[in-house]
Design a protein around this motif. Structure first.
Motif, PDB file in Angstrom:
ATOM      1  N   ARG A 246       0.826  -1.202   0.000  1.00  0.00           N
ATOM      2  CA  ARG A 246       0.000   0.000   0.000  1.00  0.00           C
ATOM      3  C   ARG A 246       0.863   1.256   0.000  1.00  0.00           C
ATOM      4  O   ARG A 246       2.037   1.218   0.362  1.00  0.00           O
ATOM      5  N   GLN A 247       0.215   2.353  -0.405  1.00  0.00           N
ATOM      6  CA  GLN A 247       0.887   3.647  -0.426  1.00  0.00           C
ATOM      7  C   GLN A 247       0.243   4.575   0.604  1.00  0.00           C
ATOM      8  O   GLN A 247      -0.944   4.439   0.918  1.00  0.00           O
ATOM      9  N   ILE A 248       1.012   5.521   1.087  1.00  0.00           N
ATOM     10  CA  ILE A 248       0.509   6.456   2.100  1.00  0.00           C
ATOM     11  C   ILE A 248      -0.210   7.631   1.442  1.00  0.00           C
ATOM     12  O   ILE A 248       0.303   8.223   0.485  1.00  0.00           O
ATOM     13  N   SER A 249      -1.384   7.941   1.946  1.00  0.00           N
ATOM     14  CA  SER A 249      -2.086   9.159   1.542  1.00  0.00           C
ATOM     15  C   SER A 249      -1.629  10.276   2.470  1.00  0.00           C
ATOM     16  O   SER A 249      -1.978  10.298   3.656  1.00  0.00           O
ATOM     17  N   GLU A 250      -0.843  11.190   1.950  1.00  0.00           N
ATOM     18  CA  GLU A 250      -0.335  12.269   2.794  1.00  0.00           C
ATOM     19  C   GLU A 250      -1.453  13.203   3.247  1.00  0.00           C
ATOM     20  O   GLU A 250      -1.352  13.830   4.304  1.00  0.00           O
ATOM     21  N   ARG A 251      -2.523  13.293   2.460  1.00  0.00           N
ATOM     22  CA  ARG A 251      -3.667  14.119   2.874  1.00  0.00           C
ATOM     23  C   ARG A 251      -4.390  13.485   4.065  1.00  0.00           C
ATOM     24  O   ARG A 251      -4.780  14.164   5.012  1.00  0.00           O
ATOM     25  N   LYS A 252      -4.572  12.166   4.013  1.00  0.00           N
ATOM     26  CA  LYS A 252      -5.180  11.473   5.159  1.00  0.00           C
ATOM     27  C   LYS A 252      -4.286  11.593   6.392  1.00  0.00           C
ATOM     28  O   LYS A 252      -4.770  11.789   7.509  1.00  0.00           O
ATOM     29  N   LEU A 253      -2.993  11.457   6.176  1.00  0.00           N
ATOM     30  CA  LEU A 253      -2.034  11.567   7.277  1.00  0.00           C
ATOM     31  C   LEU A 253      -2.111  12.948   7.915  1.00  0.00           C
ATOM     32  O   LEU A 253      -2.121  13.085   9.142  1.00  0.00           O
ATOM     33  N   LEU A 254      -2.180  13.966   7.074  1.00  0.00           N
ATOM     34  CA  LEU A 254      -2.275  15.347   7.549  1.00  0.00           C
ATOM     35  C   LEU A 254      -3.493  15.534   8.443  1.00  0.00           C
ATOM     36  O   LEU A 254      -3.411  16.084   9.536  1.00  0.00           O
ATOM     37  N   VAL A 255      -4.648  15.047   7.965  1.00  0.00           N
ATOM     38  CA  VAL A 255      -5.897  15.205   8.720  1.00  0.00           C
ATOM     39  C   VAL A 255      -5.856  14.384   9.997  1.00  0.00           C
ATOM     40  O   VAL A 255      -6.281  14.845  11.063  1.00  0.00           O
ATOM     41  N   SER A 256      -5.342  13.151   9.914  1.00  0.00           N
ATOM     42  CA  SER A 256      -5.288  12.281  11.084  1.00  0.00           C
ATOM     43  C   SER A 256      -4.428  12.874  12.196  1.00  0.00           C
ATOM     44  O   SER A 256      -4.761  12.785  13.378  1.00  0.00           O
ATOM     45  N   LEU A 257      -3.324  13.505  11.816  1.00  0.00           N
ATOM     46  CA  LEU A 257      -2.424  14.104  12.797  1.00  0.00           C
ATOM     47  C   LEU A 257      -2.910  15.467  13.289  1.00  0.00           C
ATOM     48  O   LEU A 257      -2.441  15.960  14.322  1.00  0.00           O
ATOM     49  N   GLY A 258      -3.818  16.077  12.520  1.00  0.00           N
ATOM     50  CA  GLY A 258      -4.228  17.440  12.848  1.00  0.00           C
ATOM     51  C   GLY A 258      -3.120  18.432  12.563  1.00  0.00           C
ATOM     52  O   GLY A 258      -3.037  19.487  13.208  1.00  0.00           O
ATOM     53  N   ALA A 259      -2.267  18.095  11.610  1.00  0.00           N
ATOM     54  CA  ALA A 259      -1.111  18.931  11.275  1.00  0.00           C
ATOM     55  C   ALA A 259      -1.480  19.957  10.214  1.00  0.00           C
ATOM     56  O   ALA A 259      -2.492  19.829   9.526  1.00  0.00           O
ATOM     57  N   THR A 260      -0.660  20.968  10.069  1.00  0.00           N
ATOM     58  CA  THR A 260      -0.853  21.968   9.016  1.00  0.00           C
ATOM     59  C   THR A 260      -0.029  21.641   7.776  1.00  0.00           C
ATOM     60  O   THR A 260      -0.306  22.146   6.693  1.00  0.00           O
ATOM     61  N   GLU A 261       0.993  20.787   7.954  1.00  0.00           N
ATOM     62  CA  GLU A 261       1.826  20.381   6.814  1.00  0.00           C
ATOM     63  C   GLU A 261       2.550  19.081   7.161  1.00  0.00           C
ATOM     64  O   GLU A 261       2.949  18.871   8.309  1.00  0.00           O
ATOM     65  N   VAL A 262       2.690  18.195   6.188  1.00  0.00           N
ATOM     66  CA  VAL A 262       3.517  16.997   6.353  1.00  0.00           C
ATOM     67  C   VAL A 262       4.415  16.855   5.134  1.00  0.00           C
ATOM     68  O   VAL A 262       4.020  17.203   4.022  1.00  0.00           O
ATOM     69  N   ARG A 263       5.601  16.355   5.362  1.00  0.00           N
ATOM     70  CA  ARG A 263       6.539  16.095   4.265  1.00  0.00           C
ATOM     71  C   ARG A 263       7.452  14.941   4.667  1.00  0.00           C
ATOM     72  O   ARG A 263       7.657  14.658   5.847  1.00  0.00           O
ATOM     73  N   ILE A 264       7.976  14.256   3.654  1.00  0.00           N
ATOM     74  CA  ILE A 264       8.933  13.184   3.897  1.00  0.00           C
ATOM     75  C   ILE A 264      10.181  13.762   4.571  1.00  0.00           C
ATOM     76  O   ILE A 264      10.665  14.828   4.178  1.00  0.00           O
ATOM     77  N   ALA A 265      10.669  13.090   5.583  1.00  0.00           N
ATOM     78  CA  ALA A 265      11.882  13.556   6.270  1.00  0.00           C
ATOM     79  C   ALA A 265      13.078  13.481   5.329  1.00  0.00           C
ATOM     80  O   ALA A 265      13.232  12.526   4.566  1.00  0.00           O
ATOM     81  N   GLU A 266      13.890  14.503   5.355  1.00  0.00           N
ATOM     82  CA  GLU A 266      15.109  14.507   4.548  1.00  0.00           C
ATOM     83  C   GLU A 266      16.125  13.539   5.150  1.00  0.00           C
ATOM     84  O   GLU A 266      16.057  13.175   6.328  1.00  0.00           O
ATOM     85  N   GLU A 267      17.078  13.124   4.311  1.00  0.00           N
ATOM     86  CA  GLU A 267      18.051  12.124   4.753  1.00  0.00           C
ATOM     87  C   GLU A 267      18.834  12.590   5.981  1.00  0.00           C
ATOM     88  O   GLU A 267      19.049  11.822   6.925  1.00  0.00           O
ATOM     89  N   LYS A 268      19.216  13.868   6.007  1.00  0.00           N
ATOM     90  CA  LYS A 268      19.983  14.374   7.152  1.00  0.00           C
ATOM     91  C   LYS A 268      19.134  14.370   8.419  1.00  0.00           C
ATOM     92  O   LYS A 268      19.643  14.142   9.526  1.00  0.00           O
ATOM     93  N   GLU A 269      17.819  14.620   8.283  1.00  0.00           N
ATOM     94  CA  GLU A 269      16.920  14.572   9.432  1.00  0.00           C
ATOM     95  C   GLU A 269      16.768  13.135   9.926  1.00  0.00           C
ATOM     96  O   GLU A 269      16.720  12.878  11.130  1.00  0.00           O
ATOM     97  N   LEU A 270      16.692  12.204   8.974  1.00  0.00           N
ATOM     98  CA  LEU A 270      16.543  10.802   9.323  1.00  0.00           C
ATOM     99  C   LEU A 270      17.775  10.266  10.056  1.00  0.00           C
ATOM    100  O   LEU A 270      17.665   9.509  11.029  1.00  0.00           O
ATOM    101  N   ILE A 271      18.933  10.688   9.608  1.00  0.00           N
ATOM    102  CA  ILE A 271      20.174  10.270  10.266  1.00  0.00           C
ATOM    103  C   ILE A 271      20.225  10.815  11.685  1.00  0.00           C
ATOM    104  O   ILE A 271      20.638  10.130  12.627  1.00  0.00           O
TER     105      ILE A 271
END
Length: 509
Positions: A246-271
């Motif tokens: 399955r694939q992630i719906s970023e819009r559903k994720l946004l609403v579920s979290l109650g966030a104003t913005e979501v984005r994939i973490a950058e590699e440096k953030e992940l490290i």
């Protein structure tokens, strides 16, 4: 209006790369130049058509108590400023407003109680207005628009002209966006009990590579994705778990979290968060400080494969509740072709559509404004928003042979096959002036062009009626066509007939 003064750059051939007959008609008929970001760049005919459609909706909404605004709703803080200025008591509610912005009619409402009933009624009202235009709209469900929020759409045949792609069920007739509720999802579970085992999986950084290496189906794997979500003005890391197929719906994720913005973490953030690059990350033994959300396809899984949080290694036999768990579970999966219909379970197929309208509820705290109820207590206002996409509607209208009366840019096209026929030109000119005086919106084709080209353009224009002033002009007789019916009549009766036609749908030739 005279054709010699009207910009109508018609095309003799169909534009390349288009399949939708409505889009082709607009381009060939000199209504539109091109499509840019979902909206048509229009020539005069197209602008008149869009204006007529817009005012049909505006007048209908005015009859329902809507107020028309200018340069307010498009502003992010506009509805808040409006509420602060005019809403003080329950007597001021409901306040329902609209604003015309290019190819869209923006809608909004401030309610004293839950806006769900208003949303439901509004969607039904819009469907009825479309039906009056001989258009068949259908409801598209979307989980991110709230309980009664939805889109209204019309089928599109061309991917370039389609404003959206979704899914439909050929069995039960259900429609949804890719962000609609996925329905009940059963997690993958093996029959045998096994403990989690670390296995060497060199180079298996993707689900496809992992499944190939271990010879397991993708639904037996769990993807562990890291996002950065802005909540309360601060970005924080979020771990998202979803089944491997399955694939992630970023819009559903946004609403579920109650966030104003979501984005994939950058590699440096992940490290910084996990101490390593993506590819072998998993849900077991994650730091307690991380916010973890799992798709409903993950809850209750047994014997699945996940990343081991160690480069080149994965874990097999991983089980929910024993090896990992999160209290935060939600439907955050994209709904895609081939997945089960959330209503009947049949396989879904791709659907192309033009979004005609959308209505949705805003969060309870979207408005800061308080109003005084009948008991004198202060209460929070409820807010809903929406839009009507006028250009999707004119594309759909252009698929019809003629535009409906009242929406077409002109009511009638007066054609003189040969402008060298002075008698015909004189009669046509007098008829044109008479129609204008009587309020019939007429187009007078006074071009020095061959008759075949004029008749071909009439077909492209889609104007409901045609008056041909030709060989019997000396007798004062013209040919009148409305739809498929054609009849000869005295020119002196034409304007009266067309006027009655505009005000009575039952008028016959």
């Amino acid at each position: 209006m005279r054709m010699t003064t009207l910009l109508t750059p018609t095309l003799k051939k169909e534009p390349a790369g288009w399949q939708d007959p409505g889009a082709i008609r607009l381009l060939r008929g000199g209504y539109a130049l091109d499509l840019h970001h979902g909206e048509w760049s229009l020539f005069p005919l197209g602008a008149l058509l869009r204006d007529n459609v817009a005012w049909t909706f505006i007048h209908a909404f005015m009859d329902e108590g809507f107020q028309q605004l200018e340069d307010l709703l498009y502003r992010k803080e506009g509805i808040q400023l409006l509420a602060q200025r005019v809403v003080q008591s329950y007597r001021d509610l409901p306040l329902r407003v609209m604003e015309l912005r290019g190819g869209r009619l923006l809608l909004s409402g401030i309610e004293a109680s839950s806006p769900e009933e208003c949303q439901k009624n509004l969607l039904y009202f819009i469907e009825n207005l479309l039906e009056n235009m001989a258009l068949s709209g259908f409801k598209i469900e979307d989980a991110t628009l709230g309980k009664e929020g939805a889109y209204i759409a019309i089928h599109a045949e061309d991917e370039f002209a389609a404003s959206s792609k979704g899914v439909e069920c050929p069995s039960c007739g259900w429609y949804g966006t890719t962000h609609a509720h996925a329905g009940e999802t059963k997690p993958f579970r093996t029959e045998e009990e096994s403990s989690a085992q670390e296995v060497f999986t060199p180079g298996a950084e993707s689900i496809d590579a992992l499944c190939s290496y271990l010879e397991v189906p993708s639904e037996q794997t769990i993807k562990t994705m890291f996002y950065m979500a802005e909540m309360n003005g601060v970005f924080q890391p979020v771990t998202v778990l979803i089944r491997g197929d399955r694939q992630i719906s970023e819009r559903k994720l946004l609403v579920s979290l109650g966030a104003t913005e979501v984005r994939i973490a950058e590699e440096k953030e992940l490290i910084e968060i996990m101490g390593q690059k993506p590819g072998f990350l998993g849900p077991v033994d994650l730091p307690d400080t991380l916010l973890v959300i799992a798709d409903s396809s993950v809850e209750g899984c047994k014997g699945v494969v996940t990343g081991a949080n160690r480069p080149e290694y994965h874990l097999t036999g991983v089980t929910w509740g024993r090896d990992f768990k999160t209290e935060r579970v939600a439907d955050i999966a994209l709904l895609e072709e081939g997945m089960d219909c959330p209503h009947c379970g049949s396989a879904l197929r791709k659907c192309l559509w033009n979004g005609v309208a959308a209505v949705w509820g805003e969060p309870k705290d979207a408005l800061e404004t308080l109003y005084q109820d009948q008991s004198g207590s202060s209460q929070k206002c409820a807010l809903w928003k929406g839009w009507i996409h006028l250009d999707s509607i004119i594309t759909a209208l252009a698929r019809q042979k003629t535009y409906p009366l009242g929406l077409a840019p002109f009511d009638v096209d007066i054609i003189v096959p040969s402008i060298k026929d002075e008698t015909a030109m004189e009669l046509a000119t007098n008829l044109y002036h008479e129609m204008v005086h009587q309020g019939v919106v007429a187009l007078f084709d006074d071009r020095n062009e061959r008759a075949g080209a004029k008749f071909a353009d009439f077909e492209l224009f889609g104007i409901p009626a045609k008056v041909v002033v030709g060989r019997k002009a000396a007798e004062g007789i013209v040919e009148v066509q409305c739809g498929e019916e054609v009849k000869e009549m005295q020119a002196c009766h034409v304007t009266c007939f067309l006027s009655s036609l505009l005000n009575d749908d039952d008028t016959q030739l």
